[in-house]
Design an enzyme around this catalytic site. Structure first.
Site, PDB file in Angstrom:
ATOM      1  N   ASP A  83       0.662  -0.691   0.040  1.00  0.00           N
ATOM      2  CA  ASP A  83       0.091  -0.092  -0.108  1.00  0.00           C
ATOM      3  C   ASP A  83       0.289   0.635   0.237  1.00  0.00           C
ATOM      4  O   ASP A  83       0.415   2.328  -0.180  1.00  0.00           O
ATOM      5  CB  ASP A  83      -0.977   0.024   1.223  1.00  0.00           C
ATOM      6  CG  ASP A  83      -0.005  -0.164   2.770  1.00  0.00           C
ATOM      7  OD1 ASP A  83       0.883  -0.379   2.671  1.00  0.00           O
ATOM      8  OD2 ASP A  83      -1.307   0.498   3.687  1.00  0.00           O
TER       9      ASP A  83
ATOM     10  N   LYS B 193      -1.554  -9.578   2.622  1.00  0.00           N
ATOM     11  CA  LYS B 193      -0.170  -9.374   3.605  1.00  0.00           C
ATOM     12  C   LYS B 193      -1.376  -8.085   5.131  1.00  0.00           C
ATOM     13  O   LYS B 193      -1.823  -7.551   3.861  1.00  0.00           O
ATOM     14  CB  LYS B 193       1.177  -8.523   3.493  1.00  0.00           C
ATOM     15  CG  LYS B 193       1.469  -7.637   4.526  1.00  0.00           C
ATOM     16  CD  LYS B 193       2.973  -6.995   4.498  1.00  0.00           C
ATOM     17  CE  LYS B 193       2.943  -5.830   3.604  1.00  0.00           C
ATOM     18  NZ  LYS B 193       2.850  -4.461   4.581  1.00  0.00           N
TER      19      LYS B 193
ATOM     20  N   GLU C  91       8.668  -4.328   9.884  1.00  0.00           N
ATOM     21  CA  GLU C  91       8.736  -2.868   9.874  1.00  0.00           C
ATOM     22  C   GLU C  91       9.792  -2.323  11.218  1.00  0.00           C
ATOM     23  O   GLU C  91       8.738  -2.114  12.104  1.00  0.00           O
ATOM     24  CB  GLU C  91       8.362  -2.125   9.007  1.00  0.00           C
ATOM     25  CG  GLU C  91       8.951  -1.595   9.022  1.00  0.00           C
ATOM     26  CD  GLU C  91       7.469  -0.482   7.494  1.00  0.00           C
ATOM     27  OE1 GLU C  91       6.947  -0.905   7.366  1.00  0.00           O
ATOM     28  OE2 GLU C  91       7.712   0.784   7.124  1.00  0.00           O
TER      29      GLU C  91
HETATM   30  O1  KIV Z   1       3.372  -0.775   1.435  1.00  0.00           O
HETATM   31  C1  KIV Z   1       4.758  -1.872   1.458  1.00  0.00           C
HETATM   32  O2  KIV Z   1       5.174  -1.117   0.576  1.00  0.00           O
HETATM   33  C2  KIV Z   1       5.371  -2.271   2.711  1.00  0.00           C
HETATM   34  C3  KIV Z   1       6.274  -2.838   3.099  1.00  0.00           C
HETATM   35  C4  KIV Z   1       6.608  -1.421   2.892  1.00  0.00           C
HETATM   36  C5  KIV Z   1       7.133  -3.701   3.486  1.00  0.00           C
HETATM   37  O3  KIV Z   1       4.169  -2.743   3.536  1.00  0.00           O
END
Ligand code: KIV
Length: 270
Positions: A51, A120, A189
């Site tokens: 996102d 995710k 993260e």
């Molecule tokens: O949205 C994203 O790009 C992420 C990653 C950086 C882990 O969640």
């Protein structure tokens, strides 16, 4: 990576097994078919349709405005560009938090319409029951704890998480709960590197680090950060492996000059 590994499409069980054998997993974000194809051909293991598209392509300060429809569009674009990498679709703000039913519907769309092989989901223990249900229904889930950008207003800053004992204990427990709920891997993260190492050591599933030190089972970066294209800011954990923004500026400069002086198109460029 062997030639056979290069040709076989990556599946969740294969990637988990490779990490268990000590291989580091290579993860990059992707948002479109063009970059997805290049990154896939270059041998990336997992393409995460993050996102972060809201920052990188949308020009927003955070990820909170990104909608499920936008994520479905970008995930479908990436899926069309990929032959081997595992495509993981990021579930945007409030698409899975409102109820288990909403989560099943939204994640089901991510698989069916987006073509992702997994989703995710940001959040720890409080998301475990929803994640268990998704996994029971056949949807592989990658967890995401530490600095979870969708909770930026609660966290109050973009700083490293798990520096104090209380938060470190909470993050360790979150990681355990996500593994128990059936996550096949967890993004850490901006987790304090010592804590990230401890979580990685304790879990059987792979951890994917971003700004969490070298001891995770794999690393993820935003593709446009890694390529030196996204210049709004550069967090300390980002390394530019190319400086594409300079190349783009130079190419646009040369094109503009050629158009203005009348040397483009040339006699054979019609
Ligand atoms: O949205 C994203 O790009 C992420 C990653 C950086 C882990 O969640």
């Amino acid at each position: 990576m062997s030639k056979e590994q290069r040709q076989r499409p990556n599946t969740v069980p294969r990637l988990v097994a490779r990490a268990a054998r000590g291989e580091k997993l290579v993860v990059l974000t992707a948002y479109d078919a063009l970059f997805a194809r290049i990154q896939d051909e270059a041998g990336v293991d997992i393409l995460l349709v993050g996102d972060s598209v809201g920052n990188v392509y949308g020009g927003h300060r955070d990820t909170l405005k990104v909608t499920l429809e936008q994520m479905l569009y970008h995930t479908a674009c990436v899926s069309r560009g990929v032959q081997r990498a595992l495509v993981v679709g990021d579930m945007p703000f409030m698409s899975v938090q409102t109820s288990e039913r909403d989560a099943l519907v939204a994640c089901g769309r991510m698989i069916a319409e987006g073509g992702a092989a997994a989703v995710k989901i940001e959040g720890g223990t409080h998301m475990a029951a929803t994640i268990r249900r998704l996994v029971e229904c056949g949807i592989p889930v990658m967890g995401h704890i530490g600095l979870t950008p969708q909770s930026i207003h609660k966290l109050g800053s973009w700083s490293t998480r798990g520096r104090d004992q209380e938060e470190a204990a909470r993050l360790l427990e979150d990681a355990r709960q996500l593994q128990q709920a059936g996550c096949f891997s967890i993004v850490l993260e901006k987790v304090e590197p010592g804590l990230a190492a401890r979580i990685t050591e304790e879990l059987d599933i792979p951890t994917i680090g971003i700004g969490s030190g070298v001891d995770c089972n794999g690393q993820v970066l935003v593709n446009m950060d890694m390529l030196g294209l996204f210049e709004d800011f550069k967090p300390a954990f980002v390394r530019h492996f190319a400086t594409l923004s300079a190349d783009v500026r130079k190419a646009v400069d040369e094109y503009s000059r050629a158009v203005r002086e009348g040397s483009f198109p040339g006699p054979d460029e019609v």
